[in-house]
Design a protein around this motif. Structure first.
Motif, mmCIF file in Angstrom:
data_model
loop_
_atom_site.group_PDB
_atom_site.id
_atom_site.type_symbol
_atom_site.label_atom_id
_atom_site.label_comp_id
_atom_site.label_asym_id
_atom_site.label_seq_id
_atom_site.Cartn_x
_atom_site.Cartn_y
_atom_site.Cartn_z
ATOM 1 N N GLU A 1 0.809 -1.218 0.000
ATOM 2 C CA GLU A 1 0.000 0.000 0.000
ATOM 3 C C GLU A 1 0.850 1.280 0.000
ATOM 4 O O GLU A 1 1.807 1.395 0.752
ATOM 5 C CB GLU A 1 -0.909 0.028 1.239
ATOM 6 N N ASN A 2 0.488 2.221 -0.863
ATOM 7 C CA ASN A 2 1.024 3.596 -0.817
ATOM 8 C C ASN A 2 2.551 3.658 -0.759
ATOM 9 O O ASN A 2 3.110 4.493 -0.046
ATOM 10 C CB ASN A 2 0.459 4.334 0.407
ATOM 11 N N VAL A 3 3.216 2.810 -1.514
ATOM 12 C CA VAL A 3 4.676 2.727 -1.395
ATOM 13 C C VAL A 3 5.371 4.048 -1.731
ATOM 14 O O VAL A 3 6.243 4.498 -0.972
ATOM 15 C CB VAL A 3 5.226 1.567 -2.252
ATOM 16 N N PRO A 4 5.059 4.735 -2.833
ATOM 17 C CA PRO A 4 5.778 5.991 -3.117
ATOM 18 C C PRO A 4 5.625 7.030 -2.006
ATOM 19 O O PRO A 4 6.605 7.673 -1.606
ATOM 20 C CB PRO A 4 5.144 6.472 -4.430
ATOM 21 N N LEU A 5 4.403 7.184 -1.485
ATOM 22 C CA LEU A 5 4.196 8.175 -0.430
ATOM 23 C C LEU A 5 4.837 7.730 0.880
ATOM 24 O O LEU A 5 5.374 8.557 1.626
ATOM 25 C CB LEU A 5 2.701 8.427 -0.232
ATOM 26 N N ARG A 6 4.818 6.432 1.160
ATOM 27 C CA ARG A 6 5.493 5.937 2.365
ATOM 28 C C ARG A 6 6.999 6.129 2.258
ATOM 29 O O ARG A 6 7.681 6.348 3.262
ATOM 30 C CB ARG A 6 5.154 4.465 2.610
ATOM 31 N N MET A 7 7.533 6.076 1.046
ATOM 32 C CA MET A 7 8.954 6.347 0.871
ATOM 33 C C MET A 7 9.268 7.799 1.194
ATOM 34 O O MET A 7 10.287 8.101 1.848
ATOM 35 C CB MET A 7 9.362 6.020 -0.567
ATOM 36 N N GLU A 8 8.403 8.701 0.791
ATOM 37 C CA GLU A 8 8.589 10.104 1.154
ATOM 38 C C GLU A 8 8.487 10.285 2.672
ATOM 39 O O GLU A 8 9.237 11.073 3.268
ATOM 40 C CB GLU A 8 7.537 10.966 0.451
ATOM 41 N N TRP A 9 7.569 9.552 3.293
ATOM 42 C CA TRP A 9 7.417 9.615 4.743
ATOM 43 C C TRP A 9 8.692 9.139 5.442
ATOM 44 O O TRP A 9 9.115 9.719 6.451
ATOM 45 C CB TRP A 9 6.213 8.784 5.166
ATOM 46 N N GLU A 10 9.319 8.095 4.908
ATOM 47 C CA GLU A 10 10.577 7.614 5.483
ATOM 48 C C GLU A 10 11.632 8.720 5.477
ATOM 49 O O GLU A 10 12.366 8.896 6.453
ATOM 50 C CB GLU A 10 11.097 6.399 4.702
ATOM 51 N N ARG A 11 11.690 9.462 4.382
ATOM 52 C CA ARG A 11 12.680 10.542 4.300
ATOM 53 C C ARG A 11 12.333 11.665 5.279
ATOM 54 O O ARG A 11 13.226 12.338 5.808
ATOM 55 C CB ARG A 11 12.767 11.060 2.865
ATOM 56 N N GLU A 12 11.035 11.849 5.523
ATOM 57 C CA GLU A 12 10.606 12.831 6.530
ATOM 58 C C GLU A 12 11.108 12.411 7.916
ATOM 59 O O GLU A 12 11.616 13.216 8.691
ATOM 60 C CB GLU A 12 9.080 12.920 6.522
ATOM 61 N N LEU A 13 10.967 11.114 8.234
ATOM 62 C CA LEU A 13 11.473 10.580 9.495
ATOM 63 C C LEU A 13 12.985 10.748 9.582
ATOM 64 O O LEU A 13 13.526 11.140 10.623
ATOM 65 C CB LEU A 13 11.112 9.098 9.634
#
Length: 368
Positions: free
Chosen positions: A36-48
């Motif tokens: 689910e939502n892999v591209p946006l979760r990747m952006e979230w990882e960079r936010e973390l």
């Protein structure tokens, strides 16, 4: 900073950042839903990563050096906030501690910063069609080729391989050596000729993991962790990290799943049935047991503790899947089907019992 103040800081940060475009990520990407939502979760990882939340438990100077209590606080607040399933966890919780313990200074300098920034993702190249729980039976080969290694073989059940930049691979570099010897731990780039990734389509219609084929794939000689032939020691060290602090992150997802099952049980009226209510209470108690076992063993772990943890959480999670199906019906099928594999992957429960027995018998044999 006090633990309470740290917990408040985590809570405030999550409340401020899991908003806007990230609000839709809440609760997504858990077990059976990694697609689910892999591209946006990747952006979230960079936010973390930009905020310093990745590598929280790594010792200084590699990370924040947070103690266990602060790590637990982060995991718990992340769960309460509905943080999405993590994509960088293999690099953060498995490879990074391995490099800190067994790698060279050059390897740590090269690989830890991109993991902390979530600009490079990792996958784990252990299991093979004929070597799952029996990890020492791997047949993937690596031979020296000038200033590097050429890898040939197949890995299977490889999570995140389709989006990973690197894979740490256990390969046989000395075929004449005994089973647990002659293995080496190699860091292999995924984006190169000679690496083919094929997603495995499950009964759910999704692909949570992959087959990976190495056909002469290359990695530099500097990308071996430990000495040639030292791979078994390094690989089992990684497995110990997998079931260390990382289990607290796993329990974040479990807690979120249990909350969803409880909500579904109340909505469907299942909670009013005394038998099912007892099962739900048992599930809550079981989750507390998992948590306290993990906390108890973090400070002074024994060789058998990771196997005990696996024997605790795998059947528990399967029972939760059964409860989810009873409470939520077809909507819970994905979780139910995913949990059927819990007692197999990560070293089958039968293998874990053997490890515990070997450890206990070894302690007996060493007594004066």
């Amino acid at each position: 900073m006090s633990h309470d103040r740290f917990r408040g800081e985590v809570r405030d940060w999550l409340a401020a950042h899991l908003t806007g475009r990230y609000a839709d990520l809440a609760g997504t990407g858990g077990p059976g839903r990694e697609h689910e939502n892999v591209p946006l979760r990747m952006e979230w990882e960079r936010e973390l990563g930009a905020a310093g939340w990745i590598g929280l438990g790594w010792p200084e100077p590699y990370g924040a050096g947070a103690d266990v209590a602060r790590q637990v606080a982060f995991f718990e607040e992340y769960a309460h906030a509905g943080g999405p399933g993590r994509l960088s966890h293999i690099g953060e919780y498995l490879l990074a501690p391995t490099l800190i313990a067994y790698g060279t200074a050059e390897q740590r300098e090269r690989f830890l910063p991109p993991i902390a920034a979530a600009t490079e993702l990792w996958c784990q190249g252990y299991s093979e069609p004929g070597a799952g729980s029996d990890l020492a039976a791997v047949r993937t080969r690596a031979v020296r080729d000038g200033d590097g290694w050429r890898i040939t073989g197949q890995k299977v059940w490889t999570s995140l391989a389709h989006i990973a930049d690197w894979c740490f691979v256990l390969a046989r570099t000395d075929p004449a050596a005994p089973k647990h010897h002659g293995l080496s731990y190699l860091l292999v780039p995924m984006d190169q000729p000679g690496v083919t990734v094929r997603p495995i389509t499950q009964i759910t219609g999704t692909s949570e993991f992959n087959e990976v084929y190495f056909d002469g794939a290359y990695t530099e000689a500097a990308n071996i962790v430990g000495a040639p032939g030292d791979g078994w020691r390094v690989a089992t060290g990684t497995l110990a990290f997998e079931r260390g602090v990382a289990t607290l992150g796993q329990q974040v997802g479990f807690a979120r799943e249990l909350d969803a099952v409880l909500a579904a049980a109340r909505a469907s009226g299942l909670y009013d049935d005394p038998v099912h209510r007892d099962r739900l209470v048992d599930a809550w108690i079981g989750l507390q047991v998992l948590r306290h076992h993990a906390l108890r063993t973090l400070d002074a772990p024994s060789a058998a503790d990771p196997s005990v943890a696996k024997l605790l959480w795998a059947p528990w999670h399967q029972r939760l899947g059964e409860l989810a199906l009873a409470a939520g019906g077809p909507d819970a099928q994905q979780l139910f089907l995913f949990t059927r594999a819990d007692t197999i992957y990560g070293g089958s429960n039968e293998i874990q019992r053997n490890i515990i027995a070997d450890h206990l018998l070894g302690r007996v044999s060493r007594r004066p």
